[in-house]
Design a protein around this motif. Structure first.
Motif, short mmCIF file in Angstrom:
data_model
loop_
_atom_site.label_atom_id
_atom_site.label_comp_id
_atom_site.label_asym_id
_atom_site.label_seq_id
_atom_site.Cartn_x
_atom_site.Cartn_y
_atom_site.Cartn_z
N GLY A 29 0.83 -1.20 0.00
CA GLY A 29 0.00 0.00 0.00
C GLY A 29 0.87 1.25 0.00
N PRO A 30 0.48 2.28 0.77
CA PRO A 30 1.22 3.54 0.76
C PRO A 30 2.51 3.53 1.59
CG PRO A 30 -0.65 3.72 2.21
CD PRO A 30 -0.77 2.37 1.54
N GLY A 31 2.92 2.37 2.11
CA GLY A 31 4.22 2.28 2.76
C GLY A 31 4.29 2.63 4.22
N VAL A 32 3.16 2.61 4.91
CA VAL A 32 3.17 2.94 6.34
C VAL A 32 3.96 1.90 7.12
CG1 VAL A 32 1.74 3.31 8.39
CG2 VAL A 32 1.00 4.20 6.16
N SER A 52 -0.13 -1.95 -7.36
CA SER A 52 -0.66 -0.63 -7.70
C SER A 52 0.44 0.41 -7.90
CB SER A 52 -1.60 -0.16 -6.60
OG SER A 52 -1.85 1.22 -6.70
N ALA A 53 0.46 1.04 -9.07
CA ALA A 53 1.43 2.11 -9.34
C ALA A 53 1.23 3.28 -8.38
CB ALA A 53 1.32 2.57 -10.79
N THR A 54 -0.01 3.59 -8.07
CA THR A 54 -0.32 4.68 -7.15
C THR A 54 0.22 4.38 -5.76
OG1 THR A 54 -2.29 5.26 -8.41
CG2 THR A 54 -2.18 6.06 -6.14
N ALA A 55 -0.02 3.17 -5.28
CA ALA A 55 0.46 2.78 -3.95
C ALA A 55 1.98 2.81 -3.90
CB ALA A 55 -0.06 1.39 -3.58
N VAL A 56 2.63 2.30 -4.93
CA VAL A 56 4.10 2.28 -4.96
C VAL A 56 4.66 3.70 -4.97
CG1 VAL A 56 6.08 1.66 -6.41
CG2 VAL A 56 4.31 -0.04 -5.91
#
Length: 169
Positions: A29-32, A52-56
């Motif tokens: 996901g967003p890397g939390v 997901s490109a957005t998440a990466v």
């Protein structure tokens, strides 16, 4: 910065990250969680994978300093697409990744078994919507992992938090 979701802080606490651990996160996901893990590493590393490109992009931005230091690598790919070139991990983990219980994950579990270093462990964390569902999910995951050669142990984190920790049987 927004508050860290309880499931992620509990997951990273439960992983008991050692300073030199080599970790793989599936579905970052967003890397939390990447950020929380990196705060505990000195010589260790984490590789985070998401389709997901957005998440990466978000995970890379959130963890820019960790990526620059070499402590974190964030890769856009599905688990079966990435090539690890012989790399092995002490801990492989996923938070709320459904593939392990919504269908037969034989291919993914075989891949993970090959990625684990000797003595390495797989950690699957979930926060289902209710306590009854948490108990069912823990049982389902335990059966699936056992049927694919893993030795699982389920644990609860209060409320609906579930973790199944598994080593190669």
């Amino acid at each position: 910065m927004p508050a860290v979701p309880r499931r992620l802080s509990w997951a990273v606490d439960t992983l008991d990250v050692a300073p030199g651990d080599r970790l793989l996160e599936i579905g970052c996901g967003p890397g939390v969680a990447v950020s929380l893990v990196c705060d505990r590493l000195t010589t260790g590393t984490i590789t985070a994978v998401d389709r997901s490109a957005t998440a990466v992009a978000r995970a890379r931005a959130r963890n820019a300093a960790h990526v620059a230091s070499g402590r974190a690598t964030v890769v856009q790919a599905s688990l079966e697409e990435i090539r690890f070139d012989g790399e092995r991990f002490d801990k492989v983990f996923a938070v709320n990744v459904n593939l392990f219980w919504t269908r037969d994950p034989a291919a993914e579990l075989a891949l993970i078994a090959g990625l684990l270093a000797p003595g390495g462990t797989l950690w699957l964390f979930y926060e289902p919507p209710g306590a009854d569902r948490a108990a069912v999910l823990a049982g389902d995951l335990t059966r699936v992992l056992s049927s694919h050669g893993f030795a699982p142990t389920a644990m609860r984190g209060g409320g609906t938090l579930v973790c199944v920790r598994a080593s190669i049987g």
